[in-house]
Design a protein around this motif. Structure first.
Motif, PDB file in Angstrom:
ATOM      1  N   ASN A   1      67.844  76.342   7.234  1.00 17.58           N
ATOM      2  CA  ASN A   1      66.895  75.295   6.860  1.00 17.58           C
ATOM      3  C   ASN A   1      65.879  75.825   5.838  1.00 17.58           C
ATOM      4  O   ASN A   1      65.581  75.187   4.837  1.00 17.58           O
ATOM      5  N   ARG A   2      65.389  77.028   6.085  1.00 12.07           N
ATOM      6  CA  ARG A   2      64.423  77.636   5.148  1.00 12.07           C
ATOM      7  C   ARG A   2      65.058  77.860   3.779  1.00 12.07           C
ATOM      8  O   ARG A   2      64.473  77.578   2.750  1.00 12.07           O
ATOM      9  N   LYS A   3      66.288  78.373   3.771  1.00 12.86           N
ATOM     10  CA  LYS A   3      66.950  78.668   2.490  1.00 12.86           C
ATOM     11  C   LYS A   3      67.275  77.374   1.756  1.00 12.86           C
ATOM     12  O   LYS A   3      67.260  77.308   0.528  1.00 12.86           O
ATOM     13  N   ASN A   4      67.600  76.335   2.510  1.00 15.15           N
ATOM     14  CA  ASN A   4      68.061  75.091   1.908  1.00 15.15           C
ATOM     15  C   ASN A   4      66.902  74.176   1.513  1.00 15.15           C
ATOM     16  O   ASN A   4      66.938  73.522   0.471  1.00 15.15           O
ATOM     17  N   ILE A   5      65.875  74.127   2.350  1.00 12.46           N
ATOM     18  CA  ILE A   5      64.780  73.161   2.157  1.00 12.46           C
ATOM     19  C   ILE A   5      63.457  73.858   1.861  1.00 12.46           C
ATOM     20  O   ILE A   5      62.468  73.228   1.485  1.00 12.46           O
ATOM     21  N   ASN A   6      63.454  75.180   2.057  1.00 11.37           N
ATOM     22  CA  ASN A   6      62.234  75.939   1.791  1.00 11.37           C
ATOM     23  C   ASN A   6      61.107  75.595   2.771  1.00 11.37           C
ATOM     24  O   ASN A   6      59.919  75.648   2.417  1.00 11.37           O
ATOM     25  N   LYS A   7      61.496  75.189   3.959  1.00 13.30           N
ATOM     26  CA  LYS A   7      60.515  74.879   5.013  1.00 13.30           C
ATOM     27  C   LYS A   7      61.099  75.339   6.342  1.00 13.30           C
ATOM     28  O   LYS A   7      62.317  75.410   6.510  1.00 13.30           O
ATOM     29  N   SER A   8      60.204  75.616   7.302  1.00 12.87           N
ATOM     30  CA  SER A   8      60.700  75.869   8.663  1.00 12.87           C
ATOM     31  C   SER A   8      61.168  74.543   9.260  1.00 12.87           C
ATOM     32  O   SER A   8      60.859  73.470   8.717  1.00 12.87           O
ATOM     33  N   ILE A   9      61.890  74.630  10.366  1.00 13.35           N
ATOM     34  CA  ILE A   9      62.331  73.407  11.052  1.00 13.35           C
ATOM     35  C   ILE A   9      61.113  72.574  11.455  1.00 13.35           C
ATOM     36  O   ILE A   9      61.076  71.357  11.242  1.00 13.35           O
ATOM     37  N   ASP A  10      60.079  73.225  12.010  1.00 15.40           N
ATOM     38  CA  ASP A  10      58.873  72.491  12.431  1.00 15.40           C
ATOM     39  C   ASP A  10      58.161  71.834  11.256  1.00 15.40           C
ATOM     40  O   ASP A  10      57.615  70.733  11.394  1.00 15.40           O
ATOM     41  N   GLN A  11      58.177  72.504  10.113  1.00 17.27           N
ATOM     42  CA  GLN A  11      57.537  71.917   8.921  1.00 17.27           C
ATOM     43  C   GLN A  11      58.359  70.752   8.356  1.00 17.27           C
ATOM     44  O   GLN A  11      57.832  69.906   7.637  1.00 17.27           O
ATOM     45  N   THR A  12      59.644  70.726   8.679  1.00 20.25           N
ATOM     46  CA  THR A  12      60.519  69.691   8.117  1.00 20.25           C
ATOM     47  C   THR A  12      60.325  68.339   8.818  1.00 20.25           C
ATOM     48  O   THR A  12      60.362  67.285   8.175  1.00 20.25           O
ATOM     49  N   PHE A  13      60.100  68.381  10.138  1.00 20.49           N
ATOM     50  CA  PHE A  13      60.007  67.134  10.909  1.00 20.49           C
ATOM     51  C   PHE A  13      59.021  66.114  10.335  1.00 20.49           C
ATOM     52  O   PHE A  13      59.388  64.941  10.141  1.00 20.49           O
ATOM     53  N   PRO A  14      57.753  66.525  10.071  1.00 18.67           N
ATOM     54  CA  PRO A  14      56.814  65.497   9.571  1.00 18.67           C
ATOM     55  C   PRO A  14      57.219  64.897   8.229  1.00 18.67           C
ATOM     56  O   PRO A  14      56.985  63.704   7.986  1.00 18.67           O
ATOM     57  N   VAL A  15      57.847  65.716   7.381  1.00 21.16           N
ATOM     58  CA  VAL A  15      58.310  65.211   6.072  1.00 21.16           C
ATOM     59  C   VAL A  15      59.393  64.151   6.285  1.00 21.16           C
ATOM     60  O   VAL A  15      59.384  63.086   5.654  1.00 21.16           O
ATOM     61  N   LEU A  16      60.308  64.443   7.199  1.00 21.61           N
ATOM     62  CA  LEU A  16      61.386  63.473   7.469  1.00 21.61           C
ATOM     63  C   LEU A  16      60.826  62.225   8.157  1.00 21.61           C
ATOM     64  O   LEU A  16      61.235  61.102   7.852  1.00 21.61           O
ATOM     65  N   GLN A  17      59.864  62.419   9.063  1.00 20.28           N
ATOM     66  CA  GLN A  17      59.297  61.263   9.768  1.00 20.28           C
ATOM     67  C   GLN A  17      58.651  60.294   8.765  1.00 20.28           C
ATOM     68  O   GLN A  17      58.857  59.074   8.850  1.00 20.28           O
ATOM     69  N   GLU A  18      57.922  60.855   7.819  1.00 22.29           N
ATOM     70  CA  GLU A  18      57.268  60.037   6.799  1.00 22.29           C
ATOM     71  C   GLU A  18      58.324  59.287   5.965  1.00 22.29           C
ATOM     72  O   GLU A  18      58.198  58.082   5.703  1.00 22.29           O
ATOM     73  N   THR A  19      59.366  60.002   5.589  1.00 17.89           N
ATOM     74  CA  THR A  19      60.437  59.410   4.779  1.00 17.89           C
ATOM     75  C   THR A  19      61.154  58.299   5.560  1.00 17.89           C
ATOM     76  O   THR A  19      61.407  57.209   5.036  1.00 17.89           O
ATOM     77  N   ILE A  20      61.450  58.605   6.811  1.00 17.97           N
ATOM     78  CA  ILE A  20      62.135  57.616   7.664  1.00 17.97           C
ATOM     79  C   ILE A  20      61.259  56.383   7.860  1.00 17.97           C
ATOM     80  O   ILE A  20      61.727  55.241   7.732  1.00 17.97           O
ATOM     81  N   ASN A  21      59.984  56.604   8.135  1.00 20.97           N
ATOM     82  CA  ASN A  21      59.063  55.467   8.299  1.00 20.97           C
ATOM     83  C   ASN A  21      59.039  54.588   7.046  1.00 20.97           C
ATOM     84  O   ASN A  21      59.099  53.363   7.127  1.00 20.97           O
ATOM     85  N   GLY A  22      58.979  55.256   5.900  1.00 16.07           N
ATOM     86  CA  GLY A  22      58.954  54.514   4.643  1.00 16.07           C
ATOM     87  C   GLY A  22      60.232  53.713   4.430  1.00 16.07           C
ATOM     88  O   GLY A  22      60.195  52.549   4.003  1.00 16.07           O
ATOM     89  N   ALA A  23      61.352  54.327   4.752  1.00 25.79           N
ATOM     90  CA  ALA A  23      62.644  53.651   4.571  1.00 25.79           C
ATOM     91  C   ALA A  23      62.771  52.476   5.534  1.00 25.79           C
ATOM     92  O   ALA A  23      63.213  51.391   5.148  1.00 25.79           O
TER      93      ALA A  23
END
Lengths: 303, 303
Positions: A109-131
């Motif tokens: 996840n870090r190599k692919n997204i440049n974030k930890s798994i915990d750091q990824t969740f809020p970004v996805l939540q925001e994106t999902i909410n928007g969608a």
């Protein structure tokens, strides 16, 4: 359990396939190819990725492609969206379904997204909410389910923790990804034994790569569990960044051939599929690795 | 039924693989390659065919090869033998096991052997009697079990009539051949459902070709039935005379990779297998189609 009567194939060639191809394909060629795919009977095509163009130069024309294709009302057009910025462009281009992605492995996840798994969740939540607010359906990819090129085996509790979170956030379908093509049928059995106790079978897709030649056997094992949604890429395009020279996603044409031959309906026209494959074969300037294309290319030569 | 703990791989590359390769390989190269195969842990190698050299020029050096290899006492060396004349040469070369062959389809048998099915039986009976008298074990191949390029579907009663006769004549193992690589897992299920009511599971081998990309899925289905003997060709060499450009036998290296990865023992050393594959790749002067060789060849380039 009996095999399902019908299966949905989700064509990911224009995104997952192309992003691993070195030869840059022009937006015009992509549009013509996707338009050909839209006429094959496929009900789902993931057409591009709205990630930062610096990450995936092959897909830097995402907006042009998404706006340029002729939409077939019978097809759902999906795209990969990493964050709010990508979502804005995706919504402008009127994508039907939004795919979010992350890895079950911390290192991947870090190599692919440049974030930890915990750091990824809020970004996805925001994106999902928007969608969701924009009325879009959501698909979630979880990578390295069956193993990680950096960490090896990924504990199943870790896999489920990530999958649980994505479902909680509001995704409608979860695609379990064998990112590096190292799953074997016994692992598919082990994962599905547990996953289907936890999640609705109809919300699970399987996403196999054919790096080690086991993808079709893995599909068969997933069919044994009644899975009815599979990701694949026409002609088997793509490859594996961790195993240069290896095959890409399981080939749509091989998958459709086997399913239809087994009497499992895909509603896909195989002749039209091969015609569409010839287009991308010409664009990439190389022989595609699928078995149907090997046979078909020789038949064309004979004409 | 649980998958078996161990499986026997019967390497048929030097016979079934090579006979479909256009590039003529010298006897010397064949001998070095078979000697390399003998050190991989394989317990069975079909090294050549004692058919009329006019039929299969690639294998016209059968006697030289059979006499030239270094025998590993842990390996059974088999060869295809069509008739008494072939048997005499095979016995002179001290072959361990004799394979006889015919087709379940009348038309395919006529095209392949130039005899009707009824005309074939006495020739095979004579050959089998001769081999048994010489103390040799016998293997029988039946082709086009799952379909014939000329006749389409072959009635299962016809398949069993031929198989019954071969067992009655004295063969120890029957190899069910998907000669043109068109079997799908449902057909494997249908055939094995019936075949295993009729024959001892331990006397049945499966022989898949990968023309349509279904071989590995078919192997998995056969494992579900407890089959423990599979024919394959290292690197997936060969091809299909009825589908130019298509893959050959299921690749030994792919098969061994999947089985070992599933925890099913083959006793084969995968590194030695790839070293042997590099030899035949060099002799044939073309990229072999197996997945393991695609990954391995790139790794070698990187050295």
């Amino acid at each position: 359990m009996k095999w399902p009567d019908k299966v949905t194939i989700k064509e990911v060639g224009p995104r997952d396939g192309l992003q691993n191809e070195k030869e840059i394909v022009s937006a015009e060629e992509k549009i013509e190819w996707i338009d050909a795919l839209s006429q094959t009977g496929l009900s789902y095509i993931e057409i591009t990725s709205f990630v930062n163009p610096n990450w995936v130069p092959q897909l830097s024309d995402a907006e042009v492609v998404a706006k340029g294709i002729k939409r077939n009302p019978a097809v759902t057009y999906g795209a990969l969206v990493p964050n709010m910025r990508g979502l804005e462009t995706a919504l402008e281009a009127d994508i039907d379904e939004v795919s979010v992605f992350m890895s079950a492995s911390e290192t991947h996840n870090r190599k692919n997204i440049n974030k930890s798994i915990d750091q990824t969740f809020p970004v996805l939540q925001e994106t999902i909410n928007g969608a969701l607010a924009a009325g879009k359906s959501l698909r979630g990819y979880v990578s390295t389910i069956f193993g990680c090129p950096y960490e090896g085996k990924v504990p199943i509790e870790q896999v489920f923790m990530v999958c649980d979170r994505l479902f909680d956030m509001g995704i409608g379908e979860l695609s379990l990804g064998d990112t590096t093509g190292i799953a074997n049928p016994r692992q598919v059995e082990e994962v599905l034994d547990l996953a289907l106790k936890r999640y609705d079978r109809n919300k699970i897709a399987l996403h196999f790569h054919d790096t080690r030649g086991m993808a079709m056997a893995n599909v068969l094992k997933a069919l044994d569990y009644g899975i009815t949604s599979f990701d694949s890429a026409l002609g088997g395009i793509g490859g594996c960044p961790y195993a240069p020279g290896a095959s890409g996603n399981v080939a749509t044409d091989d998958l459709v051939y086997m399913l239809e031959d087994m009497g499992i309906s895909t509603k896909i026209n195989q002749a039209k599929l091969l015609d569409a494959a010839v287009r991308i074969q010409q664009s990439l300037g190389k022989k595609l690795p699928s078995h149907q294309m090997a046979v078909y290319s020789e038949q064309l030569k004979g004409v």
